[in-house]
Design a protein around this motif. Sequence first.
Motif, short mmCIF file in Angstrom:
data_model
loop_
_atom_site.label_atom_id
_atom_site.label_comp_id
_atom_site.label_asym_id
_atom_site.label_seq_id
_atom_site.Cartn_x
_atom_site.Cartn_y
_atom_site.Cartn_z
N MET A 158 0.84 -1.19 0.00
CA MET A 158 0.00 0.00 0.00
C MET A 158 0.87 1.24 0.00
O MET A 158 1.92 1.28 0.65
CB MET A 158 -0.93 -0.01 1.21
CG MET A 158 -1.90 1.17 1.27
SD MET A 158 -3.06 1.07 2.66
CE MET A 158 -4.14 -0.23 2.08
N ILE A 159 0.45 2.26 -0.69
CA ILE A 159 1.21 3.51 -0.78
C ILE A 159 0.84 4.41 0.40
O ILE A 159 -0.32 4.74 0.61
CB ILE A 159 0.91 4.24 -2.10
CG1 ILE A 159 1.38 3.39 -3.28
CG2 ILE A 159 1.60 5.61 -2.13
CD1 ILE A 159 0.90 3.90 -4.64
N HIS A 160 1.85 4.81 1.18
CA HIS A 160 1.65 5.70 2.31
C HIS A 160 2.35 7.04 2.12
O HIS A 160 2.14 7.96 2.92
CB HIS A 160 2.16 5.05 3.60
CG HIS A 160 1.33 3.88 4.04
ND1 HIS A 160 0.18 4.03 4.79
CD2 HIS A 160 1.49 2.55 3.83
CE1 HIS A 160 -0.34 2.83 5.03
NE2 HIS A 160 0.43 1.92 4.46
N GLN A 161 3.17 7.13 1.09
CA GLN A 161 3.93 8.36 0.89
C GLN A 161 4.15 8.59 -0.60
O GLN A 161 4.44 7.64 -1.35
CB GLN A 161 5.27 8.26 1.61
CG GLN A 161 6.10 9.53 1.61
CD GLN A 161 7.41 9.34 2.35
OE1 GLN A 161 8.37 8.80 1.79
NE2 GLN A 161 7.46 9.75 3.60
N VAL A 162 4.01 9.84 -1.02
CA VAL A 162 4.33 10.23 -2.39
C VAL A 162 5.45 11.26 -2.34
O VAL A 162 5.31 12.31 -1.70
CB VAL A 162 3.11 10.81 -3.13
CG1 VAL A 162 3.52 11.36 -4.50
CG2 VAL A 162 2.03 9.74 -3.29
N MET B 140 7.60 -4.34 -11.92
CA MET B 140 8.63 -4.15 -10.91
C MET B 140 8.17 -3.22 -9.80
O MET B 140 8.35 -3.49 -8.61
CB MET B 140 9.92 -3.59 -11.52
CG MET B 140 11.06 -3.54 -10.50
SD MET B 140 12.62 -2.86 -11.10
CE MET B 140 12.28 -1.10 -10.94
N LEU B 141 7.54 -2.09 -10.17
CA LEU B 141 7.05 -1.16 -9.16
C LEU B 141 5.94 -1.79 -8.33
O LEU B 141 5.89 -1.63 -7.11
CB LEU B 141 6.55 0.12 -9.83
CG LEU B 141 6.10 1.26 -8.91
CD1 LEU B 141 7.16 1.60 -7.89
CD2 LEU B 141 5.73 2.50 -9.73
N HIS B 142 5.06 -2.56 -8.98
CA HIS B 142 4.01 -3.28 -8.25
C HIS B 142 4.63 -4.26 -7.27
O HIS B 142 4.17 -4.36 -6.11
CB HIS B 142 3.13 -4.03 -9.25
CG HIS B 142 2.20 -5.01 -8.59
ND1 HIS B 142 1.12 -4.64 -7.82
CD2 HIS B 142 2.21 -6.38 -8.58
CE1 HIS B 142 0.50 -5.71 -7.37
NE2 HIS B 142 1.14 -6.78 -7.81
N ARG B 143 5.67 -4.93 -7.70
CA ARG B 143 6.33 -5.90 -6.82
C ARG B 143 6.95 -5.21 -5.62
O ARG B 143 6.87 -5.71 -4.49
CB ARG B 143 7.39 -6.65 -7.62
CG ARG B 143 8.05 -7.79 -6.86
CD ARG B 143 9.03 -8.52 -7.76
NE ARG B 143 9.63 -9.64 -7.09
CZ ARG B 143 10.57 -10.41 -7.62
NH1 ARG B 143 10.99 -10.17 -8.84
NH2 ARG B 143 11.08 -11.42 -6.94
N MET B 144 7.56 -4.05 -5.84
CA MET B 144 8.19 -3.32 -4.74
C MET B 144 7.16 -2.90 -3.70
O MET B 144 7.43 -2.95 -2.50
CB MET B 144 8.90 -2.08 -5.29
CG MET B 144 10.14 -2.40 -6.12
SD MET B 144 10.84 -0.92 -6.89
CE MET B 144 11.33 0.00 -5.46
N ILE B 145 5.98 -2.50 -4.15
CA ILE B 145 4.95 -1.97 -3.25
C ILE B 145 4.11 -3.06 -2.60
O ILE B 145 3.78 -2.99 -1.41
CB ILE B 145 4.03 -0.99 -4.00
CG1 ILE B 145 4.83 0.21 -4.51
CG2 ILE B 145 2.87 -0.53 -3.13
CD1 ILE B 145 4.06 1.08 -5.48
N ASN B 146 3.78 -4.10 -3.36
CA ASN B 146 2.77 -5.05 -2.91
C ASN B 146 3.25 -6.48 -2.68
O ASN B 146 2.57 -7.25 -1.99
CB ASN B 146 1.62 -5.09 -3.94
CG ASN B 146 0.94 -3.76 -4.07
OD1 ASN B 146 0.33 -3.27 -3.14
ND2 ASN B 146 1.03 -3.16 -5.26
N VAL B 147 4.39 -6.85 -3.24
CA VAL B 147 4.83 -8.25 -3.16
C VAL B 147 6.16 -8.38 -2.44
O VAL B 147 6.32 -9.20 -1.53
CB VAL B 147 4.92 -8.87 -4.58
CG1 VAL B 147 5.39 -10.33 -4.48
CG2 VAL B 147 3.59 -8.76 -5.31
N GLY B 148 7.13 -7.58 -2.84
CA GLY B 148 8.46 -7.64 -2.25
C GLY B 148 9.40 -8.54 -3.03
O GLY B 148 9.00 -9.26 -3.95
N PHE B 149 10.68 -8.49 -2.66
CA PHE B 149 11.71 -9.28 -3.30
C PHE B 149 12.24 -10.32 -2.32
O PHE B 149 12.57 -9.98 -1.18
CB PHE B 149 12.86 -8.38 -3.76
CG PHE B 149 12.50 -7.51 -4.93
CD1 PHE B 149 12.82 -7.89 -6.22
CD2 PHE B 149 11.83 -6.31 -4.73
CE1 PHE B 149 12.49 -7.08 -7.30
CE2 PHE B 149 11.49 -5.50 -5.80
CZ PHE B 149 11.83 -5.89 -7.09
#
Length: 368
Positions: free
Chosen positions: A1-5, A303-312
């Motif tokens: 989830m996005i908490h900061q822009v 990639m951006l979706h993975r960073m925000i919602n899935v992780g590495f």
Amino acid sequence: MIHQVILKIASRCNLNCSYCYLYNHQDSSWKEQPKFISDEVFDRTLYVILDYCKRWTSHQVALVFHGGEPTLVGPERLASLSSRARLVLGSSLASITLQTNGTRLSEEMVAVIGQAGLNVGFSLDGPAHIHDAVRVTHANRGSYSAAIHGLERLRKAGIEPAVLCVVNPYVSGSEVYRHFRSIGLTNITFLLPDVSHDYKLSWYPSESRTPVADYLIPVFDSWLCEDNPDVVVRPFSELIASMMGGNGEGDIFGNPLQTYVMVETDGSIEALDTLRVCSSGITKTTLNVLEHTFDKIKDLNPMLHRMINVGFPLCVTCEKCHERAICGGGYLPHRYSLAQEFDNPSVWCDDIKLLLEHMRSAIGVMAT
């Protein structure tokens, strides 16, 4: 989830810091960006944020005015942007932070910051001879004096900034910390140098196997010895919280999901800014606030979706490490190599392990 822009309201900077991930590493896409954000892009960003917040009950997003150097927009424009953000976002706005190098904080600018209720992040790398060796103007002049004058103006207005300091492996961390405390700083974050595996040796050659730990361990010892609850020093406070079973904040350790996105001056929605040290164009997406909302990230940028919602996932080395729960492989850009992408330990792995071992010994907490 996005908490900061993190919103780039200016894409240029009045300084030319030698280590800057934006201007002096692998990526030069900043040259393609408008120097300042337009009213159209700014307003559209606010409505994209508002749309996102409305999808969850009581969800809030924090806004960071970033750059470049955001104060280049001038006090009048900064006041206008701040006012507009509060008006449009209302209760969906958690806070507004201005991230600055502090050199352009005139009395008028500071008055705007105070009136707008902005939090301030302030970059300072130590006493004059250390700061001025790396944080220079485009004419190669040091910026310490101007930054300190800015700090004094903030304090005169009752504003105490959160200070960010980039670790310089070639200087004394203890000297830096002593200086910070001598000028009354109480909210300090030490940042590990941003570099990927492919470029570490060209940027940070060292005779020591652990130059970052050599810098940070004396800082930790001084902070711990001071034992002052009013002095917060990150990442130590966050790491201790994690060692004690709590939730460490921040995105450097623990392999957390990224809870923020970047919006460039042209409206481009991009990934973590410091990934620019990895390779040219790595932060680029096809997303833009003028055409897309944040819910399109999943479809248009995996990639951006993975960073925000899935992780590495962690690499094999990190999975086997007894510090994996606390370290989490380290900061994502520091895990990158062209050959294996993010499937590596941090470039500062040895430093992190030594620091954590020292901290555990000092506070009497064993690894699990």
